[in-house]
Design a protein around this motif. Structure first.
Motif, short mmCIF file in Angstrom:
data_model
loop_
_atom_site.label_atom_id
_atom_site.label_comp_id
_atom_site.label_asym_id
_atom_site.label_seq_id
_atom_site.Cartn_x
_atom_site.Cartn_y
_atom_site.Cartn_z
N SER A 200 -75.78 -87.86 -30.04
CA SER A 200 -74.54 -87.16 -30.38
C SER A 200 -74.80 -85.97 -31.30
O SER A 200 -74.08 -84.98 -31.25
N HIS A 205 -70.64 -80.67 -29.32
CA HIS A 205 -69.56 -81.61 -29.58
C HIS A 205 -68.55 -81.69 -28.45
O HIS A 205 -67.86 -82.69 -28.29
N ARG A 208 -70.00 -84.64 -25.96
CA ARG A 208 -70.65 -85.86 -26.45
C ARG A 208 -70.32 -87.06 -25.56
O ARG A 208 -71.18 -87.86 -25.20
N TYR A 470 -68.07 -94.04 -30.25
CA TYR A 470 -67.13 -93.90 -31.36
C TYR A 470 -67.79 -93.95 -32.74
O TYR A 470 -67.52 -93.08 -33.59
N THR A 472 -70.73 -93.09 -33.66
CA THR A 472 -71.54 -91.90 -33.93
C THR A 472 -70.67 -90.75 -34.39
O THR A 472 -71.17 -89.78 -34.97
N GLU A 473 -69.35 -90.83 -34.13
CA GLU A 473 -68.44 -89.77 -34.52
C GLU A 473 -67.73 -90.06 -35.84
O GLU A 473 -67.17 -89.16 -36.46
N ARG A 480 -74.86 -91.50 -41.26
CA ARG A 480 -74.56 -91.64 -39.83
C ARG A 480 -75.47 -92.65 -39.15
O ARG A 480 -75.03 -93.43 -38.31
N THR A 535 -61.00 -89.13 -31.63
CA THR A 535 -62.10 -88.25 -32.08
C THR A 535 -62.56 -87.29 -31.00
O THR A 535 -63.41 -86.43 -31.27
N SER A 536 -62.03 -87.39 -29.80
CA SER A 536 -62.50 -86.57 -28.69
C SER A 536 -62.33 -85.09 -28.97
O SER A 536 -61.26 -84.63 -29.38
N LEU A 540 -68.11 -83.15 -35.49
CA LEU A 540 -68.37 -84.34 -36.30
C LEU A 540 -67.98 -84.13 -37.75
O LEU A 540 -67.53 -85.06 -38.43
#
Length: 582
Positions: A200, A205, A208, A470, A472-473, A480, A535-536, A540
């Protein structure tokens, strides 16, 4: 190796940011890296180097592959990640048929399993100890990834997995096999915790979700490959080789990953975090079509913020917080762990690890005898059905390539759970009648199989990828990798519980298992709607705004709180269509 006492800081002239030049104008400073972003000078202070780093393999910019365009590089990055996830799928699926091999069961001292509670529990224990190892490996891998880099953690995970795979293939007793399973779990846990984070962070972004969906297509390819290899291996009259060969083949995947990963880029966010900003820019220039300096600006500013939170960078504080920022991290940990546990609650482990193998062979009648007895299929037909289900499951993941980034994470999971609930309800009702002898028994059994195919296809298109994407975001740069580790902890807990209780669950309630799973799919929907922000499409670094400015775990209330604080992009229940916030 990079030692902070020897690593000079860089002063980057702000004019270079306006024209997009790749070469920095530098003046040496012994304490910090200064990066000019949009005519402002931002200070990046590398943290102290971990004492173990000099003994570990690491990333080198000089070794990094060169490609003609960013698209090619992104495909290469994600194919490497996909190869690692393919191994993970193979590793998960390989034991399903090994556990049916008579020679293996006798060597482990757990034959027969039918009607023997002690042997049945031991069989489940051999499978489940793997998840204890993966839990510990995830925590270890996340810590190493934050301290020494994502590439280093992946290499170590691969080496440990190779050792575990060799020991599994050569096991001569149940103790030997259990120890080998734990070692393999340690390595796979580290790989699983770090690969999604690394993928990711090196991916644009905007894509991802699509890239991770492609990787998990390869994951289910590995699961399917393990099944078909074992089907053909079972035709070998030498039953010793029939179970040792599939276990030994794990090493082939691992050696390929080990040979390739040193030549791939490190995470630009981790490089910026440790003060290697020029190298971060180089990685971004190789993997992005445009917007390199704007993204580097966002990364560096995020790193500056993260440095102020260095005291939060520990598993203990993420679980037992003392400050507001630590409570925000616990919030993210809870969302990640619970999402992985919910992925198991919706039933995929029960279907793929127990129901389908049970359909494929009479040797598993100890697992689901009441569920499959008299369903009207021969052993050969059942094996083919289970194999073709794996193939359809694999291709269903391709739908996630289009749905995750187009419709968002929340909608994908909500509609996926609703669809799976309906299929499980129909399947459970049909299976009740499939267990009763009569002229329509085979027809009812065919209906159960059809619902199973549709269920696994729906899961692959909706729920397979999202719980891995999810986390990873959710987490800021400085934790992270540890956030990815917590995700694997949730996965390990969910799988460990399923592998231990499902054999007994089938014996106790039979077809009622499908109806229980129907209820659990309905159960998870309110959690997704109320607790999980969308989060789409969001950079990040922007996701920190949600957790820093909201206090309610109810995402609708939290969105209102963020709007009241003056944020323009405050609709965290919907897909975000903007770019990097300036």
């Amino acid at each position: 190796m990079h030692n902070n006492s020897e690593r000079p800081a860089l002063f980057v002239d702000s004019s270079r940011f306006s024209n997009g030049a790749s070469n920095d104008v530098v003046s040496f400073n012994t304490s910090a890296t200064v990066v000019a972003c949009d005519a402002e000078k931002v200070l990046v202070t590398p943290g102290p180097e971990w004492w173990m780093s000099k003994y570990l393999p690491s990333y080198s910019a000089a070794r990094m592959f060169k490609f003609d365009n960013p698209n090619s590089y992104n495909w290469a990055n994600n194919l490497l990640a996909g190869l690692a996830v393919l191994f993970y799928g193979y590793d998960q699926g390989v034991m399903s048929q090994v556990n049916l091999n008579e020679d293996y069961l006798k060597l482990m001292g757990i034959y027969p399993t039918t009607g023997n509670s002690r042997n049945l529990a031991a069989l489940g224990g051999i499978v489940s100890v793997y998840y204890g190892g993966s839990l510990m490996g995830a925590l270890l891998g996340g810590s190493i990834a934050d301290r020494s880099g994502r590439i280093t953690a992946i290499i170590l995970g691969v080496v440990i997995s190779i050792i575990g795979a060799i020991f599994q293939a050569s096991a001569m007793s149940i103790t030997w096999m259990c120890c080998a399973r734990v070692v393999t779990g340690l390595g796979v846990g580290a790989i699983d915790a770090v690969i999604p984070v690394w993928s990711s962070e090196v991916s644009p972004h905007q894509a991802r979700g699509s890239f991770l969906a492609i990787e998990f297509f390869l994951n289910i390819s590995g699961l399917s490959l393990a099944y078909w290899i074992e089907i053909f291996a079972s035709m070998n009259h030498d039953q010793v080789m029939a179970w040792r060969t599939p276990l030994a083949l794990q090493v082939v995947f691992l050696l390929a990953i080990l040979a390739l990963v040193p030549f791939f880029p490190e995470s630009p966010r981790w490089l910026a975090k440790v003060g290697r900003v020029s190298e971060a820019r180089t990685v971004l220039q190789a993997t992005r079509k445009d917007g390199v300096e704007a993204e580097l600006d966002a990364i560096v500013r995020s790193v500056i913020h993260d440095q102020q939170q260095a005291e939060n960078n520990s598993y203990l504080r993420m679980l037992f917080p003392r400050t507001k920022s630590q409570r925000e991290l616990r919030w993210r940990v809870a969302l990640s762990v619970w999402l992985q546990i919910m992925q198991e609650l919706v039933g995929i482990g029960v279907i793929t690890h127990f129901l389908l193998p049970a359909l494929a062979t009479s040797l598993t009648s100890h697992v689901a005898i009441d569920l499959i007895q008299g369903a009207g299929f021969s052993q050969g037909e059942a094996k083919l059905l289970a194999g073709f289900n794996n193939l359809s499951y694999m291709f269903s993941v391709l739908f996630a390539v289009f749905t995750l980034d187009r419709f968002g994470r929340r909608s994908t999971m909500v509609w996926g759970a609703a669809g799976m609930a309906l299929l499980l309800l129909i399947g459970g009702i049909l299976d009740k009648y499939a267990q009763t002898e009569g002229p329509n028994q085979r027809a009812y059994g065919a209906g159960v199989v059809a619902m199973t195919f549709l269920y696994t296809g729906t899961f692959g298109a909706t729920w397979l990828v999202t719980p891995w994407l999810y986390p990873t975001e959710l987490f800021p740069t400085y934790v992270r990798a540890k956030g990815g580790a917590w995700s694997v902890v949730g996965w390990s807990i969910g799988n460990g519980i399923v592998t231990m209780i499902t054999p007994f669950l089938f014996q106790a309630i039979g077809y009622g298992v499908l109806l229980l799973l129907f209820g659990l799919n309905i159960f998870v929907i309110p959690f997704i709607i109320l607790m999980y922000p969308e989060t789409s499409g969001r950079p990040l670094e922007q996701i920190d705004d949600f957790f820093s400015n909201a206090t309610s775990w109810n995402v609708f209330i939290a969105s209102k709180q963020i709007r009241e604080q003056g944020f323009t992009n405050h609709r965290w229940t919907r897909k975000y269509h903007g770019g990097i916030e300036q």
